[in-house]
Design a protein around this motif. Sequence first.
Motif, PDB file in Angstrom:
ATOM      1  N   TYR B 240      42.774  19.012  93.154  1.00  0.00           N
ATOM      2  CA  TYR B 240      43.025  17.938  92.206  1.00  0.00           C
ATOM      3  C   TYR B 240      44.423  18.043  91.613  1.00  0.00           C
ATOM      4  CZ  TYR B 240      37.982  16.950  92.370  1.00  0.00           C
ATOM      5  OH  TYR B 240      36.724  16.635  92.765  1.00  0.00           O
ATOM      6  N   ALA B 241      44.838  19.288  91.331  1.00  0.00           N
ATOM      7  CA  ALA B 241      46.167  19.473  90.754  1.00  0.00           C
ATOM      8  C   ALA B 241      47.231  18.929  91.693  1.00  0.00           C
ATOM      9  CB  ALA B 241      46.414  20.952  90.464  1.00  0.00           C
ATOM     10  N   ILE B 242      47.078  19.250  92.988  1.00  0.00           N
ATOM     11  CA  ILE B 242      48.059  18.772  93.960  1.00  0.00           C
ATOM     12  C   ILE B 242      47.993  17.247  94.061  1.00  0.00           C
ATOM     13  CG2 ILE B 242      48.681  18.807  96.397  1.00  0.00           C
ATOM     14  CD1 ILE B 242      47.679  21.733  96.415  1.00  0.00           C
ATOM     15  N   ASP B 243      46.791  16.742  94.015  1.00  0.00           N
ATOM     16  CA  ASP B 243      46.628  15.293  94.071  1.00  0.00           C
ATOM     17  C   ASP B 243      47.341  14.635  92.889  1.00  0.00           C
ATOM     18  OD1 ASP B 243      45.273  12.901  95.223  1.00  0.00           O
ATOM     19  OD2 ASP B 243      44.362  12.872  93.220  1.00  0.00           O
ATOM     20  N   LEU B 244      47.135  15.209  91.686  1.00  0.00           N
ATOM     21  CA  LEU B 244      47.764  14.621  90.495  1.00  0.00           C
ATOM     22  C   LEU B 244      49.283  14.664  90.601  1.00  0.00           C
ATOM     23  CD1 LEU B 244      47.423  13.542  87.525  1.00  0.00           C
ATOM     24  CD2 LEU B 244      47.761  15.907  86.810  1.00  0.00           C
ATOM     25  N   LEU B 245      49.777  15.818  90.997  1.00  0.00           N
ATOM     26  CA  LEU B 245      51.238  16.003  91.000  1.00  0.00           C
ATOM     27  C   LEU B 245      51.908  15.189  92.087  1.00  0.00           C
ATOM     28  CD1 LEU B 245      51.332  19.871  90.425  1.00  0.00           C
ATOM     29  CD2 LEU B 245      51.981  18.093  88.786  1.00  0.00           C
ATOM     30  N   VAL B 246      51.331  15.253  93.286  1.00  0.00           N
ATOM     31  CA  VAL B 246      52.024  14.646  94.422  1.00  0.00           C
ATOM     32  C   VAL B 246      51.665  13.175  94.549  1.00  0.00           C
ATOM     33  CG1 VAL B 246      52.361  14.758  96.909  1.00  0.00           C
ATOM     34  CG2 VAL B 246      52.098  16.858  95.582  1.00  0.00           C
ATOM     35  N   HIS B 247      50.388  12.916  94.414  1.00  0.00           N
ATOM     36  CA  HIS B 247      49.939  11.564  94.638  1.00  0.00           C
ATOM     37  C   HIS B 247      50.228  10.668  93.436  1.00  0.00           C
ATOM     38  CE1 HIS B 247      46.225   8.783  95.284  1.00  0.00           C
ATOM     39  NE2 HIS B 247      47.361   8.138  95.359  1.00  0.00           N
ATOM     40  N   HIS B 248      49.856  11.151  92.244  1.00  0.00           N
ATOM     41  CA  HIS B 248      50.001  10.285  91.072  1.00  0.00           C
ATOM     42  C   HIS B 248      51.356  10.406  90.397  1.00  0.00           C
ATOM     43  CE1 HIS B 248      45.880   8.811  91.036  1.00  0.00           C
ATOM     44  NE2 HIS B 248      45.539  10.023  91.431  1.00  0.00           N
ATOM     45  N   HIS B 249      51.835  11.638  90.278  1.00  0.00           N
ATOM     46  CA  HIS B 249      53.106  11.802  89.565  1.00  0.00           C
ATOM     47  C   HIS B 249      54.291  11.885  90.499  1.00  0.00           C
ATOM     48  CE1 HIS B 249      51.077  13.244  85.557  1.00  0.00           C
ATOM     49  NE2 HIS B 249      50.767  12.008  85.913  1.00  0.00           N
ATOM     50  N   ALA B 256      55.827  20.485  93.334  1.00  0.00           N
ATOM     51  CA  ALA B 256      54.435  20.744  92.969  1.00  0.00           C
ATOM     52  C   ALA B 256      54.154  22.241  93.064  1.00  0.00           C
ATOM     53  CB  ALA B 256      53.493  19.960  93.864  1.00  0.00           C
ATOM     54  N   ALA B 257      54.725  22.856  94.120  1.00  0.00           N
ATOM     55  CA  ALA B 257      54.549  24.304  94.273  1.00  0.00           C
ATOM     56  C   ALA B 257      55.152  25.040  93.086  1.00  0.00           C
ATOM     57  CB  ALA B 257      55.190  24.784  95.572  1.00  0.00           C
ATOM     58  N   LYS B 258      56.270  24.505  92.547  1.00  0.00           N
ATOM     59  CA  LYS B 258      56.910  25.154  91.389  1.00  0.00           C
ATOM     60  C   LYS B 258      56.083  24.968  90.119  1.00  0.00           C
ATOM     61  CE  LYS B 258      61.814  25.204  92.588  1.00  0.00           C
ATOM     62  NZ  LYS B 258      61.812  26.619  92.997  1.00  0.00           N
ATOM     63  N   VAL B 259      55.150  24.018  90.174  1.00  0.00           N
ATOM     64  CA  VAL B 259      54.232  23.883  89.046  1.00  0.00           C
ATOM     65  C   VAL B 259      53.091  24.886  89.195  1.00  0.00           C
ATOM     66  CG1 VAL B 259      52.525  22.378  87.947  1.00  0.00           C
ATOM     67  CG2 VAL B 259      54.777  21.479  88.583  1.00  0.00           C
ATOM     68  N   LEU B 260      52.532  24.912  90.409  1.00  0.00           N
ATOM     69  CA  LEU B 260      51.354  25.756  90.642  1.00  0.00           C
ATOM     70  C   LEU B 260      51.703  27.236  90.536  1.00  0.00           C
ATOM     71  CD1 LEU B 260      49.737  23.843  93.635  1.00  0.00           C
ATOM     72  CD2 LEU B 260      49.323  23.555  91.183  1.00  0.00           C
TER      73      LEU B 260
END
Lengths: 504, 368, 410, 151
Positions: B240-249, B256-260
């Motif tokens: 979900y986190a990846i979905d939020l970051l990449v897909h939505h934001h 995204a990797a730098k967030v995770l």
Amino acid sequence: MSTFSLKTSEFSVIRDENKCIKCLACVRQCGFDCHQYDEENDSLYTIDANCVNCQRCVYICPADALKIYENPKPMRSNNYWSANDLKNIYKQAETGGVLLTGMGNDKAFPGYFDRLVLNASQVTNPSIDPLREPMEIRTYLGRRTEPIALQKQKEKDKTQTPIVPIETPIMFAGISYGAISHQAFEALARAAKEFGTMFNTGEGGLPKDLYQYGDNAIVQVASGRFGVHSDYLNVGRIIEIKIGQGAKPGIGGHLPGEKITEEISTTRMIPEGTDALSPAPHHDIYSIEDLRQLIFTLKEATRYEKPISVKISAVHNVAAIASGIARAGADIIAVDGFRGGTGAAPLMIRDHVGIPIELAIAAIDQRLRDEGIRNSVTLVAAGGFRCSADVVKAIALGADAVYIGTAALIALGCHLCQKCYTGKCSWGIATQDPYKTRRLNPELGAERLYNLLRGWSHEIKEMLGGMGINSIESLKGNRLHLRGVGLNEVELNLLGVKHAGEAI
Amino acid sequence: MFREGEYRIPSGCAISGFINKDGHRVDGSAIVKSIALMHERSNGLGGGFAAYGIYPEYKDYYALHLLFEDKESRNQVEELIKDNFYIEVEDRIPSRNVKSIGKAPMLWRYFVTPRLSKIEEAQDTEENFMTELVMRINASVSGAYVISSGKNMGAFKGVGYPEDIGEFYRLDEYKAYSWIAHGRFPTNTPGWWGGAHPFTLLDWSVVHNGEVSSYGANRRFLEMYNYKITLQTDTEVIAYAIDLLVHHHKLPLELAAKVLAAPFWQEIDRLPAQERELCTRLRVVYGSLLLNGPFSIIVGFNGGIMALNDRLKLRPLAAACYKSTLYVASEEAAIREICPDVEKLWYPKGGEPVIGRLEEEAQCRLSA
Amino acid sequence: MNYVIIGNSVAAVHAVMGIREYDQDNPITIISAENYYAYGRPLISYWLEGRVKNKNILYRPEEFYKENKVQLLLGRRAVSINPDSKQVELDDGNFLSYDRLLIATGGRPFIPEIKGLNPKNHFTFMNYDDVRKLEPVAAPGKEAVVIGAGPTGLKAMESLVKRGVRVTLVELADRVWSQALDAEAASMVTSFLQQRGVNLYLNDTVQSIEQKKNDRLDIKLNSGCELQSDLLVLAIGVRPNVELLKSIPGVNINRGVVVGPDLNIGLPDVYAAGDVVADSPPLFPHAAVQGRIAGRNMAGNNDNYKPIPPYNALGILGLNIVSMGNSIASDENYELLVETEREALIYRKLVIKENRLVGGLMINKIDRAGIYHKLIEEGADITSIKDELLNPNFGLLSFPEPVWQRQLAH
Amino acid sequence: MKKVYARPAYCMNCHLCEVNCIVAHSKSRNLLKAFKKEKLRGTARVFVEERKPISIAVQCRHCNDPRCVAGCISGAMVKDTETGIVYCQEEKCVGCWTCVVSCPYGVIRPIEIDGRKLPLKCDLCKEYEEPACVVGCPNKALVFEERGAEV
């Protein structure tokens, strides 16, 4: 001749004559004239009625000759009418006044921090050793704009709100210059700077000689507007609109004229010797729209370079109020629980108004999440943080950072005698008497405060490491790392935690 | 005994995956062989695979892989599906009997396209509409679970050792340009087919080894964005986190990797101003999505895979290249098992994503 | 470089230290007429009392000379100086060459012309030999007459009293220690002494002495009184030892030798320090300071001696007296601050002239007296602190803040 | 040389410097014994001047050209050439008090202990690493440090 009074001495000061060397340090240091020296007979005696048990004499006595005992309750014990109740009634029967007190609520309300426990890693994931691995507790204060505007990185993005880092999620709470001495104030400022965190000016302005600490200052704008001017707003890193204070929700403040010395008068911009009265409300804030106007007035005045914090006391509807504040444009919400300290407050207000900070944090955090706006504000909690575990629990409940006020003053020597309002503080903290203020060497004070922050920060790191976390943001609102002990269903629900023993 | 979704389950595991960047599709035997080598990292309570490019003939349809524990749940779901989709094809997911695997739930797949009228009704994008539906099934239909829901991809998972799961699902009969696999070692689960890895959301699939100590923070953050957390597994929140970051934001995968697995402040502080500002903002804004604690993950998506370690590298992860194939796995041996002649092998640093994408030409060819 | 010092008392010792601050190597020769290592001259009364033993009478330890590379010629006198050849002639006929010479010859007791006085029937009270001679005869129960009630006479009296000798003091002036004590203080001291059995004759002096057969003396005073005594001590005053310099052209003698601010006596490389110097109080601290400065200048430094107001601290039979500067002033040109507690024998007086402190006198309450002396020396305007001066808490904090801050920062 | 400097802004008039000084210079080096048995009360070599609200601990400045040394008739008062410490060799002292009058700071105190007159002055606790008054000052109002050239 003394007037007849029904009040009795609360404490007995016992001097061990075998040890007393008659150096008279106690006589010189007592702020309440409890210790007396009879030069003619070369003898020392005490006036117990004056003793507030601030422990100054005990600390200063080189011979360890002094002990202070609480006197046995002179009244017949009664489970309903406490000795304090009687004492207060006697006092009021004699004076007809409002009972005043200082420092935070000392009533035996149940404390939630003491009924929350923390998690630690075992086997399935490793705990992390803060001595070997980086352990990050840096926290940023301010509004978090999302998503990140990638393309605007090149030029300065004006929509991006200012954020302010602190190297530990612990800041010094607003304690005004005037309520405390310049020395105590300076100690807080210095320690904040040295540690890389913030101190809060409280509502008394910032003395010019401390502008050098502006980058670590949260400058308060309170209902009295003391010391608020353009330079003051601009020298601070964060501006805080003070609406309420945990110790006295709903009422204003009163700094007696005796405390308004020349320096304080200059800093506060009020005449020397006049009482500094903070109205209960801001007279330009009678609604949330008014608050929004003030928030943006302050932002305009400082070119949108400084996050605006709004400090409220934790009251029944605090979550909804916080949501309103977030929507009114505040970048930081500071909420002060009912254990929050004060220099002077009516006893009844302090002890009976407001709600525990733990519940306020949980309610606000959940409410803001429910509304999807949690990430747009920083939530700072205040009011009675006694140790690093309290801080960790607050963050796990959902706070970003905390203010410590009482704990900081204790680090400076405060012994919670609760007589701040008298201005006689023997420890040189809550007084403007130049004979006493010099007892607090700001260098030493700053060192002690720095040590406190260092100790707590290290403990926080240890606790984080134990949970297998190496960055504080992974703790924020991570209530899975909390469990309740002895809490009922309602409490567990409000706090959003499971009971200890429940796995999930 | 609780099962996934009712209970937070930490687990340790084996992961492996590869992508043929030239788009060359290979059957599942290699990935099964690779994950099987790390038998000791599983305990028989879960194994699974995700494969991309397996349904070229239905590439424009959402391939819904579903498990049903009973007839009733299947009826309920089919009703939902029929309400909202046109069904192109529906059939049982082919399987073999494998001795070591216990009783399997009913496994069905549907190739569907959403009804436009329904999307309009929802006033949402097609993707969000899909996501909503998947979450609705998982959250509200007891006994049913969406295993995967992306296009031209599919997840295959169950309770058992991964090699047995591979055999069960007849993976040797599918051809994919990228495969990811998982062997599971949960510390406390009865073993539920839906709870096995990979976890998927539309195109995203995630296999994961580790235990995320920031789970509570991650989860509560995602819930703010209407993700329904049903499984209580780390893998789910990662997806979900990846979905939020990449897909939505709309963050690039690298960011995204730098967030995770955010860089440490001490590293950020040393960066040049512009980069420092970006990384600082990323951490400040998405601090709650930092995955803390030990993990190594492989994320599969249409056209690529990404492997990532926690920033302290508390779990193993190896990567290797051979010609146009990128391999990632918990252990080097799992790579050498299927690619003895690796040209380059390395151990990615903590927080340093390894990303393999289809070459442009292959991308075009496969989507054509 | 060759340093020669004539004299071996406090000025000489400090000169050695002054030289050694700048020159650690070149030889120093001291010519000492007395046969002793330098000793604290005022200690002779304490020695006589028995409070100071031989060992402790030494002003500096014996190693002092060795450590400072000093050649000490004991029991030698300089008989002449030749400034042209830069030589000192010794009483043994030898000559000593010098590159720098210090005259620290001190003084000697003044002996007036008195009928019947001869070297055998009186004692002086100036040096070690004096008291060594006195010691065997000053036995308990004996009677002594001390002529002169100045500091020397008083100390002699004290030591004799402590040995059990009955003492009669004879003073020409109208009061004891008339240079330092005003009438009030003197009367306090007088009655104190009388209470302790000391006889006092003021406004009087010896007219003649006659030795009796029983070794006792008949002493006739100007007033006509006749005293019988076992011993007679003369403590009338001191004369500088300037004989060596008398006939040298270029040297001015005015009782003592006249010096410039650098303590040079007008001859190349010849300096003087201590009681031999003209217009300088013959007091111990002054000799020490001058010796130090002269020594430094001999070694090439260029230091000036700024006159220090006279001061003296005297203990007599438990009474502590301190005098500074002009302590006796009493006429209307001066403003006096006085505190008297006669019963407690406490007396404190400060003398102010034109808003400046010029003198002070304290009996028995002498705490922090040095601050007053410093004020006298500096000649500072004391208007702002005048009211504080005799306050029991008088101290640094009585001064304006910049002053005490500066003092603390020293 | 390293000297003790008072910082009046932080002096809180507790007089513990005096107490610590007394203990450090006692035979027993024990607080209770020093005061109760040796009866050393009032024999501190540092003393606090008080003028509310200000107080300062004053003590020997260890001058370059100490007048007390020049004035000492017995040679008891000396300035150590190596350490610069000015101190009184008590066995030599005859108690004449010339040093008391000599000291421009008034920090040599005429005291009588057991009938023996002694000038009490700071000796910088030469037997200790750091002066006791500095070590014991609860507010760092006294510091022991080198402050370079003197004026």
